[in-house]
Design a protein around this motif. Structure first.
Motif, PDB file in Angstrom:
ATOM      1  N   LEU A  51       0.813  -1.219   0.000  1.00  9.93           N
ATOM      2  CA  LEU A  51       0.000   0.000   0.000  1.00  9.93           C
ATOM      3  C   LEU A  51       0.846   1.268   0.000  1.00  9.93           C
ATOM      4  O   LEU A  51       0.667   2.128  -0.860  1.00  9.93           O
ATOM      5  CB  LEU A  51      -0.969  -0.026   1.185  1.00  9.93           C
ATOM      6  CG  LEU A  51      -2.148  -0.990   1.014  1.00  9.93           C
ATOM      7  CD1 LEU A  51      -2.862  -1.214   2.345  1.00  9.93           C
ATOM      8  CD2 LEU A  51      -3.120  -0.462  -0.020  1.00  9.93           C
ATOM      9  N   PRO A  52       1.793   1.438   0.936  1.00  6.95           N
ATOM     10  CA  PRO A  52       2.581   2.677   0.889  1.00  6.95           C
ATOM     11  C   PRO A  52       3.532   2.743  -0.301  1.00  6.95           C
ATOM     12  O   PRO A  52       3.794   3.836  -0.817  1.00  6.95           O
ATOM     13  CB  PRO A  52       3.354   2.660   2.221  1.00  6.95           C
ATOM     14  CG  PRO A  52       3.341   1.256   2.674  1.00  6.95           C
ATOM     15  CD  PRO A  52       2.092   0.647   2.146  1.00  6.95           C
ATOM     16  N   LEU A  53       4.045   1.608  -0.774  1.00 10.02           N
ATOM     17  CA  LEU A  53       4.934   1.635  -1.932  1.00 10.02           C
ATOM     18  C   LEU A  53       4.200   2.120  -3.178  1.00 10.02           C
ATOM     19  O   LEU A  53       4.707   2.972  -3.918  1.00 10.02           O
ATOM     20  CB  LEU A  53       5.523   0.245  -2.171  1.00 10.02           C
ATOM     21  CG  LEU A  53       6.967   0.005  -1.729  1.00 10.02           C
ATOM     22  CD1 LEU A  53       7.377  -1.437  -1.992  1.00 10.02           C
ATOM     23  CD2 LEU A  53       7.920   0.953  -2.430  1.00 10.02           C
ATOM     24  N   LEU A  54       3.031   1.572  -3.417  1.00 15.41           N
ATOM     25  CA  LEU A  54       2.265   2.003  -4.587  1.00 15.41           C
ATOM     26  C   LEU A  54       1.833   3.461  -4.445  1.00 15.41           C
ATOM     27  O   LEU A  54       1.876   4.230  -5.413  1.00 15.41           O
ATOM     28  CB  LEU A  54       1.045   1.105  -4.771  1.00 15.41           C
ATOM     29  CG  LEU A  54       1.338  -0.345  -5.175  1.00 15.41           C
ATOM     30  CD1 LEU A  54       0.060  -1.176  -5.150  1.00 15.41           C
ATOM     31  CD2 LEU A  54       1.986  -0.413  -6.552  1.00 15.41           C
ATOM     32  N   ARG A  55       1.439   3.837  -3.247  1.00 10.14           N
ATOM     33  CA  ARG A  55       1.048   5.229  -3.011  1.00 10.14           C
ATOM     34  C   ARG A  55       2.240   6.168  -3.187  1.00 10.14           C
ATOM     35  O   ARG A  55       2.087   7.295  -3.669  1.00 10.14           O
ATOM     36  CB  ARG A  55       0.492   5.338  -1.586  1.00 10.14           C
ATOM     37  CG  ARG A  55      -0.069   6.702  -1.232  1.00 10.14           C
ATOM     38  CD  ARG A  55      -1.363   6.974  -1.928  1.00 10.14           C
ATOM     39  NE  ARG A  55      -1.954   8.223  -1.475  1.00 10.14           N
ATOM     40  CZ  ARG A  55      -2.631   9.045  -2.242  1.00 10.14           C
ATOM     41  NH1 ARG A  55      -2.836   8.753  -3.516  1.00 10.14           N
ATOM     42  NH2 ARG A  55      -3.143  10.155  -1.776  1.00 10.14           N
ATOM     43  N   TYR A  56       3.433   5.699  -2.818  1.00  9.13           N
ATOM     44  CA  TYR A  56       4.663   6.484  -2.951  1.00  9.13           C
ATOM     45  C   TYR A  56       4.880   6.906  -4.400  1.00  9.13           C
ATOM     46  O   TYR A  56       5.280   8.040  -4.684  1.00  9.13           O
ATOM     47  CB  TYR A  56       5.827   5.640  -2.443  1.00  9.13           C
ATOM     48  CG  TYR A  56       7.189   6.281  -2.485  1.00  9.13           C
ATOM     49  CD1 TYR A  56       7.496   7.397  -1.714  1.00  9.13           C
ATOM     50  CD2 TYR A  56       8.211   5.725  -3.271  1.00  9.13           C
ATOM     51  CE1 TYR A  56       8.765   7.951  -1.719  1.00  9.13           C
ATOM     52  CE2 TYR A  56       9.476   6.279  -3.285  1.00  9.13           C
ATOM     53  CZ  TYR A  56       9.753   7.394  -2.512  1.00  9.13           C
ATOM     54  OH  TYR A  56      11.016   7.939  -2.522  1.00  9.13           O
ATOM     55  N   LEU A  57       4.613   6.005  -5.330  1.00  4.76           N
ATOM     56  CA  LEU A  57       4.781   6.333  -6.748  1.00  4.76           C
ATOM     57  C   LEU A  57       3.874   7.476  -7.167  1.00  4.76           C
ATOM     58  O   LEU A  57       4.206   8.243  -8.075  1.00  4.76           O
ATOM     59  CB  LEU A  57       4.485   5.102  -7.608  1.00  4.76           C
ATOM     60  CG  LEU A  57       5.653   4.167  -7.920  1.00  4.76           C
ATOM     61  CD1 LEU A  57       6.185   3.497  -6.658  1.00  4.76           C
ATOM     62  CD2 LEU A  57       5.225   3.101  -8.928  1.00  4.76           C
ATOM     63  N   LEU A  58       2.740   7.597  -6.492  1.00  4.12           N
ATOM     64  CA  LEU A  58       1.749   8.582  -6.895  1.00  4.12           C
ATOM     65  C   LEU A  58       1.928   9.938  -6.219  1.00  4.12           C
ATOM     66  O   LEU A  58       1.560  10.966  -6.798  1.00  4.12           O
ATOM     67  CB  LEU A  58       0.343   8.052  -6.583  1.00  4.12           C
ATOM     68  CG  LEU A  58      -0.061   6.777  -7.331  1.00  4.12           C
ATOM     69  CD1 LEU A  58      -1.325   6.185  -6.715  1.00  4.12           C
ATOM     70  CD2 LEU A  58      -0.278   7.060  -8.808  1.00  4.12           C
ATOM     71  N   VAL A  59       2.493   9.961  -5.007  1.00  5.98           N
ATOM     72  CA  VAL A  59       2.526  11.221  -4.252  1.00  5.98           C
ATOM     73  C   VAL A  59       3.914  11.816  -4.076  1.00  5.98           C
ATOM     74  O   VAL A  59       4.036  13.013  -3.797  1.00  5.98           O
ATOM     75  CB  VAL A  59       1.869  11.052  -2.862  1.00  5.98           C
ATOM     76  CG1 VAL A  59       0.467  10.489  -2.986  1.00  5.98           C
ATOM     77  CG2 VAL A  59       2.713  10.176  -1.937  1.00  5.98           C
ATOM     78  N   CYS A  60       4.970  11.012  -4.206  1.00  3.56           N
ATOM     79  CA  CYS A  60       6.316  11.529  -3.935  1.00  3.56           C
ATOM     80  C   CYS A  60       6.702  12.610  -4.947  1.00  3.56           C
ATOM     81  O   CYS A  60       6.680  12.386  -6.158  1.00  3.56           O
ATOM     82  CB  CYS A  60       7.339  10.400  -3.965  1.00  3.56           C
ATOM     83  SG  CYS A  60       9.039  10.958  -3.673  1.00  3.56           S
ATOM     84  N   GLN A  61       7.082  13.772  -4.428  1.00  8.21           N
ATOM     85  CA  GLN A  61       7.496  14.882  -5.287  1.00  8.21           C
ATOM     86  C   GLN A  61       9.015  14.980  -5.418  1.00  8.21           C
ATOM     87  O   GLN A  61       9.517  15.878  -6.097  1.00  8.21           O
ATOM     88  CB  GLN A  61       6.938  16.194  -4.720  1.00  8.21           C
ATOM     89  CG  GLN A  61       5.425  16.232  -4.644  1.00  8.21           C
ATOM     90  CD  GLN A  61       4.909  17.529  -4.041  1.00  8.21           C
ATOM     91  OE1 GLN A  61       5.446  18.604  -4.306  1.00  8.21           O
ATOM     92  NE2 GLN A  61       3.868  17.435  -3.233  1.00  8.21           N
ATOM     93  N   GLY A  62       9.738  14.092  -4.752  1.00  3.17           N
ATOM     94  CA  GLY A  62      11.190  14.107  -4.857  1.00  3.17           C
ATOM     95  C   GLY A  62      11.849  15.228  -4.081  1.00  3.17           C
ATOM     96  O   GLY A  62      12.980  15.630  -4.393  1.00  3.17           O
ATOM     97  N   ALA A  63      11.181  15.743  -3.031  1.00  3.36           N
ATOM     98  CA  ALA A  63      11.749  16.836  -2.238  1.00  3.36           C
ATOM     99  C   ALA A  63      13.005  16.380  -1.517  1.00  3.36           C
ATOM    100  O   ALA A  63      13.061  15.271  -0.979  1.00  3.36           O
ATOM    101  CB  ALA A  63      10.719  17.336  -1.223  1.00  3.36           C
ATOM    102  N   ALA A  64      14.026  17.233  -1.499  1.00  6.12           N
ATOM    103  CA  ALA A  64      15.292  16.914  -0.830  1.00  6.12           C
ATOM    104  C   ALA A  64      15.128  17.024   0.682  1.00  6.12           C
ATOM    105  O   ALA A  64      14.317  17.815   1.189  1.00  6.12           O
ATOM    106  CB  ALA A  64      16.386  17.854  -1.307  1.00  6.12           C
ATOM    107  N   GLU A  65      15.907  16.222   1.410  1.00  5.26           N
ATOM    108  CA  GLU A  65      15.873  16.277   2.870  1.00  5.26           C
ATOM    109  C   GLU A  65      16.360  17.639   3.354  1.00  5.26           C
ATOM    110  O   GLU A  65      17.299  18.220   2.802  1.00  5.26           O
ATOM    111  CB  GLU A  65      16.747  15.163   3.454  1.00  5.26           C
ATOM    112  CG  GLU A  65      16.211  13.768   3.161  1.00  5.26           C
ATOM    113  CD  GLU A  65      17.124  12.672   3.689  1.00  5.26           C
ATOM    114  OE1 GLU A  65      17.835  12.932   4.681  1.00  5.26           O
ATOM    115  OE2 GLU A  65      17.134  11.579   3.108  1.00  5.26           O
ATOM    116  N   ARG A  66      15.742  18.121   4.433  1.00  5.47           N
ATOM    117  CA  ARG A  66      16.047  19.448   4.942  1.00  5.47           C
ATOM    118  C   ARG A  66      16.741  19.420   6.299  1.00  5.47           C
ATOM    119  O   ARG A  66      17.164  20.452   6.816  1.00  5.47           O
ATOM    120  CB  ARG A  66      14.750  20.255   5.030  1.00  5.47           C
ATOM    121  CG  ARG A  66      14.123  20.487   3.666  1.00  5.47           C
ATOM    122  CD  ARG A  66      12.740  21.101   3.742  1.00  5.47           C
ATOM    123  NE  ARG A  66      12.725  22.347   4.517  1.00  5.47           N
ATOM    124  CZ  ARG A  66      11.641  23.094   4.660  1.00  5.47           C
ATOM    125  NH1 ARG A  66      10.505  22.735   4.086  1.00  5.47           N
ATOM    126  NH2 ARG A  66      11.678  24.205   5.372  1.00  5.47           N
ATOM    127  N   GLY A  67      16.830  18.247   6.923  1.00  4.07           N
ATOM    128  CA  GLY A  67      17.482  18.156   8.225  1.00  4.07           C
ATOM    129  C   GLY A  67      16.663  18.734   9.356  1.00  4.07           C
ATOM    130  O   GLY A  67      17.181  18.971  10.456  1.00  4.07           O
TER     131      GLY A  67
END
Length: 268
Positions: free
Chosen positions: A130-146
């Motif tokens: 479920l989260p893996l498939l959802r990841y493909l749809l919602v991840c914007q590729g934002a860089a880590e900010r710390g």
């Protein structure tokens, strides 16, 4: 009388003689099984045909969690099948292998084919799918900010935070208390970066998904005070995941850790 998925209301309409011909110990057990979707009304041989017809007309059994998850996975697969994997891979931190995507989840590679089907050398559970498939749809590729935030301070996270504390942080805290160093060694097996000395404060950085790091901080009991365990997320999680995904992943990690540790300590 409307049943409204209430086993007691259904029980009142059953014969009530506990004949066990449905292979359950009582009519109440049968009512609960029907409501849960585990038995059909026709399994009761003593229901009058007219009563059975009326019940089936107004009765909507509660679907099992497995059925609901299967439906949701099917919906996500249909959406994933429309994606351009080649364009998507860099944003996800994934690798393109032929026409499929390869994504690392807790140190294991999962392959997602163009139809949205998952495969891996390990068992593929719903908490992964479920989260893996959802990841493909919602991840914007934002860089880590710390900048590490608790669930309650993430966008849309406040509603999930109480359940997250109960089903994710608390079970992991209990595992850390009970199994000590074995627990942190297990996190290392999942490619977590663990810092701190055995018996003292420990911090573990896990990556359930490439762009979604978790930071787990554990403080052991001291001077009569209970231990604490808190999970925080990089600010980028707001753009690379949803609170529900984070909760699903963390609860899956807790369940998996418990099962593995129990097997290690009680083999066979």
């Amino acid at each position: 009388m409307k049943i409204n998925n209430n086993p007691l209301q259904l029980y009142k309409l059953l014969p009530g003689d506990n004949c066990r011909q449905c292979y359950l110990p009582s009519c109440m057990a049968f009512a609960a099984a029907v409501i849960a979707g585990e038995k059909r009304l026709t399994a009761c041989p003593r229901l009058e045909p007219a009563v059975l017809a009326r019940l089936e007309a107004e009765f909507c059994p509660r679907r099992s969690l497995a059925d609901e998850q299967a439906d949701r996975i099917g919906e996500l697969r249909e959406q994933v099948a429309k994606l351009d994997f080649a364009a998507l891979a860099p944003r996800l931190g994934a690798v393109l292998r032929g026409e499929s995507l390869v994504i690392s989840c807790l140190g294991k590679d999962f392959v997602i084919d163009p139809a949205g089907r998952l495969s891996s050398e390990c068992h593929v559970n719903p908490w992964v799918q479920l989260p893996l498939l959802r990841y493909l749809l919602v991840c914007q590729g934002a860089a880590e900010r710390g900048e590490w935030l608790p669930m309650a301070e993430l966008a849309q996270g406040a509603a999930v935070a109480p359940l997250f504390a109960k089903r994710c942080e608390e079970p992991l805290r209990q595992l850390a208390d009970r199994f000590g160093e074995d627990f942190f060694e297990l996190l290392g097996m999942f490619k977590a970066e663990v810092q701190g000395e055995p018996g003292g404060e420990r911090v573990a950085l896990l990556r359930p998904l490439p762009r979604v790091p978790f930071r787990l901080a554990y403080q052991p009991p001291e001077d009569g005070l209970d231990s604490t365990l808190r999970i925080t997320f990089d600010r980028s999680a707001e753009r690379n995941a949803t609170p529900e995904m984070l909760h699903f992943l963390a609860s899956g990690v807790a369940e998996m850790c418990e099962k593995i540790l129990q097997c290690l300590c009680h083999p066979g």
